[in-house]
Design an enzyme around this catalytic site. Structure first.
Site, short mmCIF file in Angstrom:
data_model
loop_
_atom_site.label_atom_id
_atom_site.label_comp_id
_atom_site.label_asym_id
_atom_site.label_seq_id
_atom_site.Cartn_x
_atom_site.Cartn_y
_atom_site.Cartn_z
N LYS A 43 0.85 -1.20 0.00
CA LYS A 43 0.00 0.00 0.00
C LYS A 43 0.89 1.25 0.00
O LYS A 43 2.10 1.15 0.22
CB LYS A 43 -0.89 -0.02 1.24
CG LYS A 43 -0.09 0.11 2.53
CD LYS A 43 -0.93 -0.06 3.78
CE LYS A 43 -0.07 0.15 5.00
NZ LYS A 43 -0.72 -0.32 6.23
N ARG A 141 -9.94 0.82 15.09
CA ARG A 141 -9.93 1.34 13.73
C ARG A 141 -10.92 0.50 12.93
O ARG A 141 -11.98 0.17 13.45
CB ARG A 141 -8.50 1.25 13.19
CG ARG A 141 -8.18 2.22 12.10
CD ARG A 141 -6.69 2.26 11.75
NE ARG A 141 -6.25 1.06 11.00
CZ ARG A 141 -5.03 0.95 10.45
NH1 ARG A 141 -4.16 1.94 10.54
NH2 ARG A 141 -4.69 -0.13 9.79
N TYR A 272 14.85 32.66 3.12
CA TYR A 272 13.67 33.43 3.56
C TYR A 272 13.64 33.60 5.07
O TYR A 272 13.87 32.64 5.82
CB TYR A 272 12.40 32.68 3.15
CG TYR A 272 12.10 32.70 1.67
CD1 TYR A 272 11.95 33.91 0.99
CD2 TYR A 272 11.94 31.52 0.96
CE1 TYR A 272 11.65 33.93 -0.38
CE2 TYR A 272 11.65 31.52 -0.39
CZ TYR A 272 11.50 32.73 -1.05
OH TYR A 272 11.21 32.74 -2.39
N MET A 320 10.88 26.09 -1.70
CA MET A 320 10.15 25.12 -2.52
C MET A 320 11.12 24.21 -3.28
O MET A 320 10.92 23.00 -3.34
CB MET A 320 9.22 25.85 -3.49
CG MET A 320 8.31 24.91 -4.24
SD MET A 320 7.25 25.77 -5.41
CE MET A 320 6.12 26.63 -4.33
C1 PLP Z 1 0.14 -1.15 6.97
C2 PLP Z 1 -0.36 -2.37 7.65
C3 PLP Z 1 0.53 -3.38 8.07
C4 PLP Z 1 2.03 -3.24 7.99
O1 PLP Z 1 2.51 -2.48 9.08
P1 PLP Z 1 4.08 -2.28 9.29
O2 PLP Z 1 4.20 -1.68 10.64
O3 PLP Z 1 4.53 -1.34 8.21
O4 PLP Z 1 4.70 -3.61 9.15
C5 PLP Z 1 -0.02 -4.54 8.58
N1 PLP Z 1 -1.37 -4.68 8.70
C6 PLP Z 1 -2.23 -3.73 8.33
C7 PLP Z 1 -3.69 -3.94 8.51
C8 PLP Z 1 -1.76 -2.53 7.81
O5 PLP Z 1 -2.63 -1.57 7.47
#
Ligand code: PLP
Length: 383
Positions: A43, A141, A272, A320
């Site tokens: 992801k 969550r 700046y 920037m």
């Molecule tokens: C992103 C995620 C992981 C991986 O977490 P890390 O700490 O990067 O290993 C595992 N499970 C779920 C549900 C996640 O969203």
């Protein structure tokens, strides 16, 4: 003007070390052992490393499970030729259910509308689809609350075209070794699994990188490795005896080239707002990168970069597209010399965790920022 055939590229480059990526995957796979699968979390554009490229490298060394947030990412992975199991973790819209059947994707479910839509889509195609159930055992969550699980599982069993192929939960504090929530949530998860129908043949998974490295008893049937694949430890450490079986190597580095060198007298304001005033005759290297490239303004007067294998502190505000570093005492720096923002040069190294410390964040965010805002090159022949 560039000729037709010359490729013009940015001086700011994120480099992805495919060899380190494979090394990390193998370390993790070895440390969990045979019989425990590894889901590579790709992801967030593989935490800034490039989703399709990363998944391709990992598939090449035996990874069969990939995790993404949304359906659109999963479809992109299939189009990139990834043929392992692809898990979509964050749900979908009911009218997208047929895509899971069409692309043979694994949905993570937690809503009634998910399983009804998937059942219909599977039936329409005369296919069967395996779903993984997401439970909120205390993460706070996404996911079904434990009390709602038995009736939900029963509805899955009753619906045609779908079956329960797995059950998963997530841990909020697995990166902190002393956290009391981790064993508590794990025991809730285990109780829940134990109460499932005895003909449940699916797999169980709860471990992220933290639990993968520090809680071997929580590996279950599969671990979901994210940050560890990319060579960082979730607690920001360098890996100690607990994690000795997995000596992770950073995968991403970030480099630029010096655009100008100048000598300023004491009392000169820099950038700046003149937030830095030189206190002595100072040699400054101007670098052609800034917050647009993910080198955030929070790093002003805080970060360091490597030039000629030595640390050079950032002076004044990051703009920037420009920032200034102090190279007083580093001899022989010339325009075009490489400056390392993240990674190793000579005997020195700047880690994502060190940058995260300067920014008040975590390595994950640093990798996403740098990776997403810059052109990437992959330093390996296998791509
Ligand atoms: C992103 C995620 C992981 C991986 O977490 P890390 O700490 O990067 O290993 C595992 N499970 C779920 C549900 C996640 O969203």
């Amino acid at each position: 003007m560039a000729t037709e055939h010359s490729r013009v590229i940015s001086r700011n480059q994120v480099r992805i070390d495919c060899r380190a990526l494979r090394h990390n995957f193998r370390c993790i796979a070895e440390s969990v052992g045979n019989g425990v699968e590894v889901m590579a979390m790709v992801k967030g554009d593989a935490y800034g490393h490039g989703m399709a490229e990363t998944a391709t490298v990992l598939a090449g060394c035996g990874c069969r499970n990939f995790g993404v947030a949304e359906l659109v990412e999963a479809v992109a992975l299939r189009r990139a030729g990834i043929d392992g199991r692809i898990f979509v973790l964050l749900g979908f819209l009911p009218d997208e259910a047929d895509q899971f059947v069409h692309h043979d994707l694994t949905p993570v479910v937690f809503l009634d509308q998910d399983i009804r839509a998937l059942s219909r889509a599977a039936e329409d195609c005369g296919r069967e689809i395996g779903v993984h159930l997401k439970v909120d055992c205390g993460m706070g969550r996404l996911g079904l609350l434990p009390v709602d699980v038995p009736s939900f599982v029963q509805r899955i069993d009753e619906l045609p075209g779908i079956h329960l192929a797995g059950i998963m939960a997530h841990l909020p504090e697995a990166d902190q070794r002393q956290a009391t929530s981790t064993p508590l949530i794990f025991s809730r998860f285990q109780e829940l699994v134990a109460r499932l129908d005895s003909d449940f043949r699916g797999i169980r998974h709860i471990a992220n990188s933290g639990a993968t490295l520090y809680c071997p008893e929580m590996h279950c049937d599969m671990v979901r490795a994210g940050i560890s694949l990319y060579g960082c430890y979730p607690d920001g450490g360098k890996g100690d005896e607990v994690a000795a079986s997995a000596r992770l190597q950073p995968v991403m580095s970030f480099a630029t080239r010096v655009a100008q060198v100048k000598d300023l007298p004491a009392g000169s304001g820099i950038s700046y707002g003149h937030t830095y005033i030189t206190t002595r005759p100072t040699r400054i290297a101007v670098l052609p990168l800034g917050y647009e490239d993910g080198y955030l303004r929070d790093l002003s007067n805080r970060a360091e970069v490597l030039i000629h294998g030595r640390r050079a502190p950032v002076r004044g505000r990051i703009c920037m597209n420009l920032c200034m570093v102090d190279i007083t005492g580093i001899d022989g720096v010339e325009v075009g010399d490489e400056a390392i923002l993240l990674g190793r040069q000579g005997d020195e190294e700047i880690t994502a965790d060190e940058i995260a410390g300067w920014m008040g964040t975590i390595s994950y965010e640093v990798l996403c920022l740098f990776g997403k805002n810059n052109s990437r090159i992959y330093t390996d022949e296998t791509l």
